[in-house]
Write an enzyme that holds these catalytic residues in place. Structure first.
Site, PDB file in Angstrom:
ATOM      1  N   TYR A  93     -42.757  16.073  70.183  1.00  0.00           N
ATOM      2  CA  TYR A  93     -41.975  14.927  69.729  1.00  0.00           C
ATOM      3  C   TYR A  93     -40.603  14.974  70.394  1.00  0.00           C
ATOM      4  O   TYR A  93     -40.332  15.841  71.220  1.00  0.00           O
ATOM      5  CB  TYR A  93     -41.935  14.894  68.207  1.00  0.00           C
ATOM      6  CG  TYR A  93     -43.332  14.741  67.622  1.00  0.00           C
ATOM      7  CD1 TYR A  93     -44.117  13.632  67.957  1.00  0.00           C
ATOM      8  CD2 TYR A  93     -43.882  15.707  66.796  1.00  0.00           C
ATOM      9  CE1 TYR A  93     -45.407  13.495  67.472  1.00  0.00           C
ATOM     10  CE2 TYR A  93     -45.178  15.587  66.306  1.00  0.00           C
ATOM     11  CZ  TYR A  93     -45.935  14.476  66.648  1.00  0.00           C
ATOM     12  OH  TYR A  93     -47.222  14.345  66.183  1.00  0.00           O
TER      13      TYR A  93
ATOM     14  N   LEU B  92     -53.433  29.224  61.432  1.00  0.00           N
ATOM     15  CA  LEU B  92     -54.660  29.897  60.997  1.00  0.00           C
ATOM     16  C   LEU B  92     -54.373  31.156  60.192  1.00  0.00           C
ATOM     17  O   LEU B  92     -54.965  32.208  60.411  1.00  0.00           O
ATOM     18  CB  LEU B  92     -55.558  30.200  62.195  1.00  0.00           C
ATOM     19  CG  LEU B  92     -56.378  29.020  62.713  1.00  0.00           C
ATOM     20  CD1 LEU B  92     -57.267  29.432  63.878  1.00  0.00           C
ATOM     21  CD2 LEU B  92     -57.242  28.424  61.609  1.00  0.00           C
TER      22      LEU B  92
ATOM     23  N   GLY C 105     -50.927  25.486  56.257  1.00  0.00           N
ATOM     24  CA  GLY C 105     -51.178  24.068  56.447  1.00  0.00           C
ATOM     25  C   GLY C 105     -52.505  23.668  55.849  1.00  0.00           C
ATOM     26  O   GLY C 105     -52.626  23.400  54.654  1.00  0.00           O
ATOM     27  N   ARG C 106     -53.549  23.667  56.673  1.00  0.00           N
ATOM     28  CA  ARG C 106     -54.863  23.222  56.212  1.00  0.00           C
ATOM     29  C   ARG C 106     -55.371  24.020  55.019  1.00  0.00           C
ATOM     30  O   ARG C 106     -56.100  23.489  54.170  1.00  0.00           O
ATOM     31  CB  ARG C 106     -55.856  23.294  57.371  1.00  0.00           C
ATOM     32  CG  ARG C 106     -55.594  22.278  58.477  1.00  0.00           C
ATOM     33  CD  ARG C 106     -56.496  22.524  59.684  1.00  0.00           C
ATOM     34  NE  ARG C 106     -56.307  21.524  60.724  1.00  0.00           N
ATOM     35  CZ  ARG C 106     -55.364  21.590  61.661  1.00  0.00           C
ATOM     36  NH1 ARG C 106     -54.506  22.599  61.667  1.00  0.00           N
ATOM     37  NH2 ARG C 106     -55.255  20.641  62.580  1.00  0.00           N
TER      38      ARG C 106
END
Length: 359
Positions: free
Chosen positions: A186, A306, A328-329
């Protein structure tokens, strides 16, 4: 007790534990009208669930400093007071659960104006509710993305001011931590990397010139962000390129400068600025980059990537590779991950009275 459940103090703010939630876009705000960029009931429920689950710090998804700074039309924004009021509802609840609320403040640069991932994520033209992306140079992210408009020096200074204004609003919204989004290709990350920054003025070319915009943003935000509250910076520690990209060596050098400019913690991720690169993904694959920054500069770091198991996270901290872990996930899959990890490792995490029967 595992270091995961030891408090951490930065400036005058104490985090109750070191299980933190990484910013993850939800693409769930209104994309037009008076509700543009405003947090919805989805955002409240999403963040509230992780606070109830014992997460020590929750960083909101990338929250744009301007309409053209959004990744998608449905991103959160913090350029007006209506957006502030909706975010305050969330921060009030997070604090009531003992969780520290943090906000990631962002500008998407050349990767702006795209559809939500579940609708394909393709760039959107004006006829589809999109807009013209901006960047340090007229270099598109990939063959699908449009050529961004190269920012003038005056436009760069305007965006620096937008980041400062966003920090003021974030304080009004009740956030305790502000994070500068300098990662994942970004706008700020685009300036850092020679892969995307081909400028020949004071914002391009040499390392010192390429980091100039990022440091100006940090200085502008630090000037308005209270001295007793921490300021974070998220970095992509490498572009995973051979030759013309940002590298781990650059990150260590830059981290030392960020520390001098008042950044209190580096949130270490990787990639996102170059299309089609091969990333050696595996459990904890980004942790060595965080560990290197911490060892070389003494700047506190958070590791991400991860990290899924309690023992794995605890070992990262016990080995001195990071000061906190960002999930995160895994927190999408299990909002109460901190409670489960505490049971596994013998830690102590606040459980709401309404959930005591589950302990």
């Amino acid at each position: 007790m595992s270091a995961l459940f030891e408090p951490l103090t930065l400036r005058s703010l104490t985090f109750p534990n070191r299980v933190w939630m990484a910013p993850m876009c939800q693409y769930s705000a209104a994309s037009s009208g008076p509700g543009t960029g405003v947090a919805t009931d989805w955002h409240f429920a999403h963040y509230a669930a992780r606070a109830i689950g014992g997460t020590g710090l929750i960083l909101t998804e990338a929250t744009a400093v301007s309409p053209e700074g959004r990744i998608s039309p449905s991103d959160l924004g913090i350029w007006n007071d209506t957006q502030v009021a909706a975010l305050r509802r969330i921060t009030d609840f997070l604090k009531s659960q003992g969780t520290v609320p943090g906000i990631q403040i962002a500008h998407a640069g050349r990767k702006a104006s795209t559809a939500a991932p579940w609708t394909g994520g393709a760039p959107l033209g004006p006829e589809e509710g999109g807009w013209q992306p901006l960047g340090p140079s007229p270099v598109p992210f990939d063959e699908r993305h449009p050529v961004p408009t190269e920012l003038s020096a005056n436009q760069i200074q305007r965006i620096v001011g937008q980041f400062a204004d966003a920090a003021r609003r974030a304080l009004d919204a009740g956030f305790e931590v502000a994070e500068v989004h300098g990662a994942h290709g970004y706008l700020i990350g685009e300036f850092l990397s020679p892969h995307s920054n081909h400028r020949t003025d004071g914002y391009g070319g040499s390392f010192d010139n390429r980091v100039r915009f990022a440091l100006e943003v940090v200085d502008a935000m630090r000037a308005v962000w209270p001295r007793d509250k921490p300021l974070f910076f998220r970095i992509s520690a490498t572009d995973w390129l051979d030759g013309d990209g940002w590298t781990g060596d650059d990150t260590v050098r830059f981290a030392a400068l960020l520390k001098e400019h008042g950044v209190d913690l580096l949130d270490v991720s990787t990639g996102g600025n170059a299309a089609g690169v091969r990333i050696p993904v595996g459990p904890g694959y980004q942790v060595p980059f965080a560990a290197r920054v911490r060892s070389a500069t003494g700047l506190p770091v958070a590791a991400v990537g991860l990290i899924t198991e309690a023992g794995q996270a605890g070992k990262i901290l016990a080995n001195g590779e990071a000061d906190a872990v960002l999930l995160g996930r895994e927190l999408l899959r299990d909002p109460s991950w901190a409670h489960r990890a505490a049971r596994e490792l013998g830690g102590d995490v606040r459980v709401p009275q309404q959930y005591h029967r589950s302990v």
